[in-house]
Design a protein around this motif. Sequence first.
Motif, short mmCIF file in Angstrom:
data_model
loop_
_atom_site.label_atom_id
_atom_site.label_comp_id
_atom_site.label_asym_id
_atom_site.label_seq_id
_atom_site.Cartn_x
_atom_site.Cartn_y
_atom_site.Cartn_z
N SER A 202 -2.33 5.74 -0.52
CA SER A 202 -2.98 5.17 0.65
C SER A 202 -3.37 6.21 1.69
CB SER A 202 -2.07 4.13 1.31
OG SER A 202 -0.85 4.73 1.72
N GLU B 211 -5.23 9.37 3.39
CA GLU B 211 -6.55 9.97 3.27
C GLU B 211 -6.48 11.41 2.80
OE1 GLU B 211 -9.41 8.39 3.44
OE2 GLU B 211 -8.27 6.55 3.77
N PRO C 281 -4.58 -3.04 -7.25
CA PRO C 281 -5.46 -3.69 -6.26
C PRO C 281 -6.82 -3.00 -6.18
CG PRO C 281 -3.72 -2.45 -5.17
CD PRO C 281 -3.42 -2.39 -6.62
N ASP C 282 -7.81 -3.72 -5.68
CA ASP C 282 -9.18 -3.19 -5.62
C ASP C 282 -9.26 -1.91 -4.80
OD1 ASP C 282 -10.09 -5.22 -7.22
OD2 ASP C 282 -10.78 -6.48 -5.56
N TRP C 283 -8.54 -1.88 -3.66
CA TRP C 283 -8.62 -0.68 -2.82
C TRP C 283 -8.11 0.55 -3.55
CZ3 TRP C 283 -4.60 2.51 -1.70
CH2 TRP C 283 -3.30 2.00 -1.88
N ALA C 284 -7.09 0.34 -4.41
CA ALA C 284 -6.53 1.45 -5.17
C ALA C 284 -7.50 1.91 -6.26
CB ALA C 284 -5.19 1.05 -5.78
N LYS C 285 -8.19 0.96 -6.87
CA LYS C 285 -9.20 1.31 -7.88
C LYS C 285 -10.27 2.19 -7.26
CE LYS C 285 -8.70 -2.96 -10.58
NZ LYS C 285 -9.37 -4.21 -11.00
N GLU C 286 -10.72 1.79 -6.06
CA GLU C 286 -11.75 2.57 -5.36
C GLU C 286 -11.24 3.95 -4.99
OE1 GLU C 286 -12.90 0.21 -2.04
OE2 GLU C 286 -13.70 -1.43 -3.28
N LYS C 287 -9.99 4.01 -4.55
CA LYS C 287 -9.41 5.29 -4.15
C LYS C 287 -9.29 6.23 -5.34
CE LYS C 287 -7.55 7.61 -0.72
NZ LYS C 287 -6.32 7.19 -0.04
N GLU D 80 0.83 -1.21 0.00
CA GLU D 80 0.00 0.00 0.00
C GLU D 80 0.86 1.25 0.00
OE1 GLU D 80 -2.20 -3.43 1.45
OE2 GLU D 80 -0.33 -2.51 2.14
#
Length: 244
Positions: free
Chosen positions: A194, A196, A218-224, A167
């Motif tokens: 990563s 906020e 990664p999925d979290w990065a796509k959402e971010k 991350e």
Amino acid sequence: MDSRKPLYRHSLKEAVRHEEKDLWRECYKINCDCARAIERIIAENYDGKKLGQDLAEPIIEQYGFNRVNWVLANTVQQKKEDGRISPENRQWAETFPIPQEEHNWQFEVSSHPGLTDLFISDVRKAWQALGLFTAAHCVENSQNQDYTGKLLVLNPYILGSAYQTPERQLFLARDGWGCIPGAPRQTVFGRFLSEEKDQITFFNRSDFIGVLSAEYLPDWAKEKLAAMEVPEAEETPSDGMTLQ
């Protein structure tokens, strides 16, 4: 002495030139302490036939991956011709740009080379278990691209031990001369994906492995990226992840 202090990677000559001799000296002493700690744990856990398990963990916990890897890589570089060090570990050690100085032998691990080789392999397994991004996750030859607006992968060795995570490696470049290949200045401005807050920081171009390939996002990065107040991230397999 704080064994987790950042690793000083430059030579004594450079340290003197930049008035950082005290930093070099302190790092050198900790490197020597780390080498002695490795020697002790090997000696205390070798029964004459086999080496104990999970010996790397307490050393890594005490000194951090950056220093442990540096000390072990230096050890292998000092034992270049020793056939008891595996070819894989010799090749790994050569990736570390350790300044070759007359003092280096003092933070060489003096344990039996075969046992040292086993210990190095354990440390490397622990490093691999972190699941960090490598050059294999980056667009081919992306080091020659313009980094402006690209999602970059930081070399984990420039991060502190507490931040050596996949991350923390992802950095969204904004601008700076360093975004341009071959520019006279190397600074790349941007932000950790990563975080906020949109807090701008900077690194040198050489601190990055390359541009992350879209297939490894990664999925979290796509959402971010989708939630950021900029146009939607576009997947461009030839160029990696770019915010247009």
